[in-house]
Design a protein around this motif. Structure first.
Motif, PDB file in Angstrom:
ATOM      1  N   LEU A 270       0.794  -1.238   0.000  1.00  0.00           N
ATOM      2  CA  LEU A 270       0.000   0.000   0.000  1.00  0.00           C
ATOM      3  C   LEU A 270       0.825   1.287   0.000  1.00  0.00           C
ATOM      4  CD1 LEU A 270      -2.791  -1.077   2.518  1.00  0.00           C
ATOM      5  CD2 LEU A 270      -3.073  -0.677   0.070  1.00  0.00           C
ATOM      6  N   LYS A 271       1.998   1.252   0.609  1.00  0.00           N
ATOM      7  CA  LYS A 271       2.767   2.494   0.755  1.00  0.00           C
ATOM      8  C   LYS A 271       3.238   2.993  -0.605  1.00  0.00           C
ATOM      9  CE  LYS A 271       6.037   4.568   3.960  1.00  0.00           C
ATOM     10  NZ  LYS A 271       6.954   4.306   5.088  1.00  0.00           N
ATOM     11  N   ASN A 272       2.935   4.257  -0.898  1.00  0.00           N
ATOM     12  CA  ASN A 272       3.341   4.904  -2.161  1.00  0.00           C
ATOM     13  C   ASN A 272       2.807   4.190  -3.397  1.00  0.00           C
ATOM     14  OD1 ASN A 272       4.902   6.820  -0.707  1.00  0.00           O
ATOM     15  ND2 ASN A 272       6.600   5.379  -0.604  1.00  0.00           N
ATOM     16  N   ASN A 273       1.682   3.486  -3.251  1.00  0.00           N
ATOM     17  CA  ASN A 273       1.083   2.788  -4.385  1.00  0.00           C
ATOM     18  C   ASN A 273      -0.388   3.189  -4.464  1.00  0.00           C
ATOM     19  OD1 ASN A 273      -0.077   0.815  -6.177  1.00  0.00           O
ATOM     20  ND2 ASN A 273       1.710  -0.489  -5.826  1.00  0.00           N
ATOM     21  N   SER A 274      -0.671   4.255  -5.212  1.00  0.00           N
ATOM     22  CA  SER A 274      -2.027   4.814  -5.260  1.00  0.00           C
ATOM     23  C   SER A 274      -3.025   3.822  -5.856  1.00  0.00           C
ATOM     24  CB  SER A 274      -2.029   6.119  -6.063  1.00  0.00           C
ATOM     25  OG  SER A 274      -1.523   5.901  -7.368  1.00  0.00           O
ATOM     26  N   SER A 275      -2.591   3.019  -6.810  1.00  0.00           N
ATOM     27  CA  SER A 275      -3.486   2.033  -7.416  1.00  0.00           C
ATOM     28  C   SER A 275      -3.955   1.014  -6.387  1.00  0.00           C
ATOM     29  CB  SER A 275      -2.763   1.319  -8.569  1.00  0.00           C
ATOM     30  OG  SER A 275      -3.553   0.281  -9.097  1.00  0.00           O
ATOM     31  N   ASN A 276      -3.025   0.485  -5.603  1.00  0.00           N
ATOM     32  CA  ASN A 276      -3.398  -0.489  -4.573  1.00  0.00           C
ATOM     33  C   ASN A 276      -4.217   0.143  -3.459  1.00  0.00           C
ATOM     34  OD1 ASN A 276      -2.129  -2.502  -5.964  1.00  0.00           O
ATOM     35  ND2 ASN A 276      -0.538  -2.892  -4.440  1.00  0.00           N
ATOM     36  N   GLN A 277      -3.911   1.400  -3.124  1.00  0.00           N
ATOM     37  CA  GLN A 277      -4.701   2.091  -2.098  1.00  0.00           C
ATOM     38  C   GLN A 277      -6.152   2.224  -2.549  1.00  0.00           C
ATOM     39  OE1 GLN A 277      -2.727   5.811  -1.285  1.00  0.00           O
ATOM     40  NE2 GLN A 277      -0.845   4.823  -0.592  1.00  0.00           N
ATOM     41  N   ASN A 278      -6.346   2.586  -3.798  1.00  0.00           N
ATOM     42  CA  ASN A 278      -7.701   2.716  -4.327  1.00  0.00           C
ATOM     43  C   ASN A 278      -8.407   1.363  -4.343  1.00  0.00           C
ATOM     44  OD1 ASN A 278      -9.801   4.362  -5.737  1.00  0.00           O
ATOM     45  ND2 ASN A 278      -9.397   2.911  -7.389  1.00  0.00           N
ATOM     46  N   PHE A 279      -7.681   0.314  -4.736  1.00  0.00           N
ATOM     47  CA  PHE A 279      -8.252  -1.031  -4.741  1.00  0.00           C
ATOM     48  C   PHE A 279      -8.643  -1.460  -3.331  1.00  0.00           C
ATOM     49  CE2 PHE A 279      -7.408  -5.764  -5.121  1.00  0.00           C
ATOM     50  CZ  PHE A 279      -8.611  -6.034  -5.746  1.00  0.00           C
TER      51      PHE A 279
ATOM     52  N   LYS B 135      -9.480   0.527  -0.821  1.00  0.00           N
ATOM     53  CA  LYS B 135     -10.665   1.280  -0.412  1.00  0.00           C
ATOM     54  C   LYS B 135     -11.922   0.770  -1.121  1.00  0.00           C
ATOM     55  CE  LYS B 135     -11.475   5.252  -2.269  1.00  0.00           C
ATOM     56  NZ  LYS B 135     -12.838   5.025  -2.835  1.00  0.00           N
ATOM     57  N   GLU B 136     -11.832   0.580  -2.452  1.00  0.00           N
ATOM     58  CA  GLU B 136     -12.997   0.136  -3.220  1.00  0.00           C
ATOM     59  C   GLU B 136     -13.433  -1.267  -2.809  1.00  0.00           C
ATOM     60  OE1 GLU B 136     -14.805   1.910  -5.228  1.00  0.00           O
ATOM     61  OE2 GLU B 136     -13.525   3.672  -5.028  1.00  0.00           O
ATOM     62  N   GLY B 137     -12.490  -2.072  -2.312  1.00  0.00           N
ATOM     63  CA  GLY B 137     -12.845  -3.415  -1.867  1.00  0.00           C
ATOM     64  C   GLY B 137     -13.418  -3.456  -0.462  1.00  0.00           C
ATOM     65  N   SER B 138     -13.673  -2.290   0.134  1.00  0.00           N
ATOM     66  CA  SER B 138     -14.251  -2.172   1.490  1.00  0.00           C
ATOM     67  C   SER B 138     -13.360  -2.802   2.560  1.00  0.00           C
ATOM     68  CB  SER B 138     -15.652  -2.814   1.537  1.00  0.00           C
ATOM     69  OG  SER B 138     -16.529  -2.179   0.633  1.00  0.00           O
ATOM     70  N   TYR B 139     -12.056  -2.774   2.331  1.00  0.00           N
ATOM     71  CA  TYR B 139     -11.147  -3.351   3.323  1.00  0.00           C
ATOM     72  C   TYR B 139     -10.888  -2.396   4.476  1.00  0.00           C
ATOM     73  CZ  TYR B 139     -10.353  -6.933  -0.191  1.00  0.00           C
ATOM     74  OH  TYR B 139     -10.537  -7.945  -1.100  1.00  0.00           O
ATOM     75  N   ILE B 140     -11.127  -1.094   4.281  1.00  0.00           N
ATOM     76  CA  ILE B 140     -10.981  -0.150   5.395  1.00  0.00           C
ATOM     77  C   ILE B 140     -11.933  -0.521   6.517  1.00  0.00           C
ATOM     78  CG2 ILE B 140     -11.443   2.245   6.095  1.00  0.00           C
ATOM     79  CD1 ILE B 140     -10.232   3.169   3.468  1.00  0.00           C
ATOM     80  N   GLN B 141     -13.162  -0.889   6.148  1.00  0.00           N
ATOM     81  CA  GLN B 141     -14.158  -1.266   7.145  1.00  0.00           C
ATOM     82  C   GLN B 141     -13.707  -2.487   7.948  1.00  0.00           C
ATOM     83  OE1 GLN B 141     -14.583  -0.164   4.149  1.00  0.00           O
ATOM     84  NE2 GLN B 141     -16.594   0.733   3.765  1.00  0.00           N
ATOM     85  N   LYS B 142     -12.940  -3.369   7.300  1.00  0.00           N
ATOM     86  CA  LYS B 142     -12.509  -4.594   7.971  1.00  0.00           C
ATOM     87  C   LYS B 142     -11.348  -4.343   8.933  1.00  0.00           C
ATOM     88  CE  LYS B 142     -14.104  -7.569   4.224  1.00  0.00           C
ATOM     89  NZ  LYS B 142     -13.748  -8.614   3.226  1.00  0.00           N
ATOM     90  N   MET B 143     -10.805  -3.134   8.926  1.00  0.00           N
ATOM     91  CA  MET B 143      -9.722  -2.799   9.852  1.00  0.00           C
ATOM     92  C   MET B 143     -10.254  -2.405  11.234  1.00  0.00           C
ATOM     93  SD  MET B 143      -7.484  -0.505   7.174  1.00  0.00           S
ATOM     94  CE  MET B 143      -6.083  -0.147   8.219  1.00  0.00           C
TER      95      MET B 143
ATOM     96  N   ALA C 275     -14.645   7.233   4.518  1.00  0.00           N
ATOM     97  CA  ALA C 275     -14.917   5.825   4.819  1.00  0.00           C
ATOM     98  C   ALA C 275     -14.588   5.507   6.275  1.00  0.00           C
ATOM     99  CB  ALA C 275     -14.116   4.926   3.882  1.00  0.00           C
ATOM    100  N   MET C 276     -13.513   6.080   6.806  1.00  0.00           N
ATOM    101  CA  MET C 276     -13.112   5.811   8.187  1.00  0.00           C
ATOM    102  C   MET C 276     -14.107   6.390   9.188  1.00  0.00           C
ATOM    103  SD  MET C 276      -8.979   6.262   7.901  1.00  0.00           S
ATOM    104  CE  MET C 276      -8.038   5.153   6.844  1.00  0.00           C
ATOM    105  N   PHE C 277     -14.742   7.496   8.826  1.00  0.00           N
ATOM    106  CA  PHE C 277     -15.774   8.054   9.699  1.00  0.00           C
ATOM    107  C   PHE C 277     -17.040   7.215   9.628  1.00  0.00           C
ATOM    108  CE2 PHE C 277     -19.513  10.759  10.336  1.00  0.00           C
ATOM    109  CZ  PHE C 277     -19.280  11.209  11.628  1.00  0.00           C
TER     110      PHE C 277
END
Length: 490
Positions: free
Chosen positions: A240-249, A251-259, A306-308
């Protein structure tokens, strides 16, 4: 060692042969034997000598060992011996810690043999093919060997794997292996594989890495888990670090919620093992990666939202106000909350409403500022609070107004401590770091806000009994002109 002499025979003079002579005979036996059993015994003997005679085995036997991998594919026992031998000459795995000079020599030797091995890219392709073999005695040493090659010559090996058909996919299969030792060593391999290579990071992410890694973290106990959780988190940071494509993936995969469940640390905060502190520290770093100020503004804002919405911010604020949290985790949580709220109006408003569970309740901002101007608090913690205050006020005219208002006479409550009182106290404290922190904090309350600059000019201070009050600006000027402010000694 008797079986070695049985394989190579005795020296013509009756004397025990030297290590180099023995290894040469074993290599001849590997090259010339028509019987599989003879080749297997010779490779097994080379394995037993490969740690003591690393240089000799690497120099004389490597080509023969690679040929074994190519020709004896049906015999997993022989393959396993050959892979173990190659691992021993690529990677010094001594039980005792070697001296610094000796370690450098061992590393140089490993790099030399790695270069020799990867001169022929087909050797890496062959190794990737062997990793499809399910037999433990082939797959496990294959994983260790490829990891050692990546550690020694990362970029060249990455380049070969990247152009190998299904190369990365074969390595991702390791995470699905039911044998924990292979899965866990597969995590270490993928950590090395994804270092600094954006293209490989993207392929790994799209091979369902996020889903599998989060599953493993949950299975292993999340923040209460062991070293495997740490390895998963380190791999996630690589992806994820310094990889905007993976960061977007992500977020779009709803993995933030799983954290969010990672940060449900419970009410009993007395049992913080060193591993739990490490795990939670890495988890907080992952949150910061997603909302880092260096990311594009749109991507950061989307992740903050998303985090809120999934209550992750609320969970972090709970840790922020909890008791018994280790100082380094508290510091990193403050830094994390800072970047989750920075420039986000909704998140900044929520943070302004958070109260500490005290009696009577106090705003979280006030509690944090009390730490910032307390000279007994650690330096890094005080700086983290200052950063949090800066992020709270970033593009937040409403928040700036509320802070400056606590300095004005009409809003001061004599029965409570306000942000303004703490900032003024810090500004004129005998502690030079408090002076600096309070001054910088007040500057952020005024930044790009003409209205609050005018309001601050109205602030009056009572300097001593019987003397008329002076303006805040006048008092600062008086102190500066008297040379009473000392240079901070940090």
């Amino acid at each position: 060692m008797n079986y070695i002499w049985e394989v190579v025979g005795r020296h013509p003079t009756g004397q025990q042969p030297t290590g180099a002579e023995t290894i040469q005979k074993l290599c001849d036996r590997v090259a010339s034997s028509t019987l599989l059993e003879d080749r297997r015994d010779a490779v097994r003997a080379l394995k037993s000598l490969s740690k003591k005679y690393r240089m000799e085995v690497g120099t004389m036997a490597m080509d023969h060992l690679v040929r074994i991998l190519q020709t004896d594919r049906a015999d997993t026992e022989t393959l396993g011996y050959a892979l173990d031998t190659l691992y021993n000459i690529i990677c010094s795995d001594e039980e005792e810690e070697p001296e610094e000079n000796q370690q450098k020599q061992e590393d140089d030797l490993g790099a030399q043999f790695t270069e020799k091995f990867i001169q022929e890219p087909d050797n890496i392709t062959l190794l990737l093919t062997l990793l499809e073999e399910f037999d433990f005695h082939v797959r496990w040493p294959g994983v260790k060997l490829l990891t050692a090659l990546l550690k020694s010559q990362c970029a060249p090996v990455q380049g070969i794997i990247l152009v190998s058909p299904m190369g990365v996919s074969r390595l991702m299969d390791l995470l699905a292996d039911s044998r924990e030792v292979i899965r866990n060593d597969g995590l270490l391999l993928l950590q090395q594989l994804t270092k600094g290579n954006t293209a490989i990071q993207k392929i790994v992410a799209f091979e369902n890495a996020f889903e599998r890694l989060l599953e493993i973290i949950t299975e292993e106990g999340s923040s209460d888990g062991g070293i495997v959780v740490e390895d998963c988190l380190l791999l996630l940071l690589n992806l994820l670090k310094n990889n905007s494509s993976n960061q977007n993936f992500f977020k779009e995969g709803s993995y933030i919620q799983k954290m969010k469940p990672w940060f449900e640390v419970g009410d009993d905060n007395s049992g913080w093992s060193a591993q739990k502190v490490t795990n939670l520290h890495l988890m907080l770093q992952l949150v910061r990666v997603m909302v880092s100020p260096v990311n594009s503004p749109g991507a950061t804002a989307s992740c903050q939202k998303a985090m809120f919405q999934c209550d992750l911010l609320q969970q972090l604020c709970t840790i922020l106000m909890a008791t018994g949290v280790p100082a380094d985790i508290l510091t990193e949580t403050i830094n994390t909350v800072s970047e989750v709220i920075r420039g986000s109006e909704v998140n900044q408003d929520y943070f302004a409403s958070v109260n500490a569970p005290s009696n009577p309740p106090r705003p979280a901002i006030v509690v944090l500022l009390m730490s910032m101007v307390n000279e007994r608090q650690p330096f890094v913690l005080r700086c983290a609070v200052l950063y949090c205050f800066q992020c709270f006020l970033y593009k937040n005219h409403k928040g700036q107004g509320e802070i400056v208002a606590t300095l004005l006479p009409s809003t001061i409550d004599a029965n409570s401590i306000s942000a303004g009182q703490l900032l003024c106290g810090g500004l004129f404290s005998a502690d030079s770091l408090s002076n600096w922190c309070a001054a910088v904090a007040l500057a952020h309350a005024l930044q790009d806000n003409l209205t609050q600059k005018e309001q601050l000019l109205r602030v009056q201070l009572a300097t001593s009994l019987g003397k008329p009050p002076v303006s805040l600006l006048q008092q600062c000027t008086n102190i500066l002109s008297q040379g009473l402010l000392k240079r901070p000694q940090w």
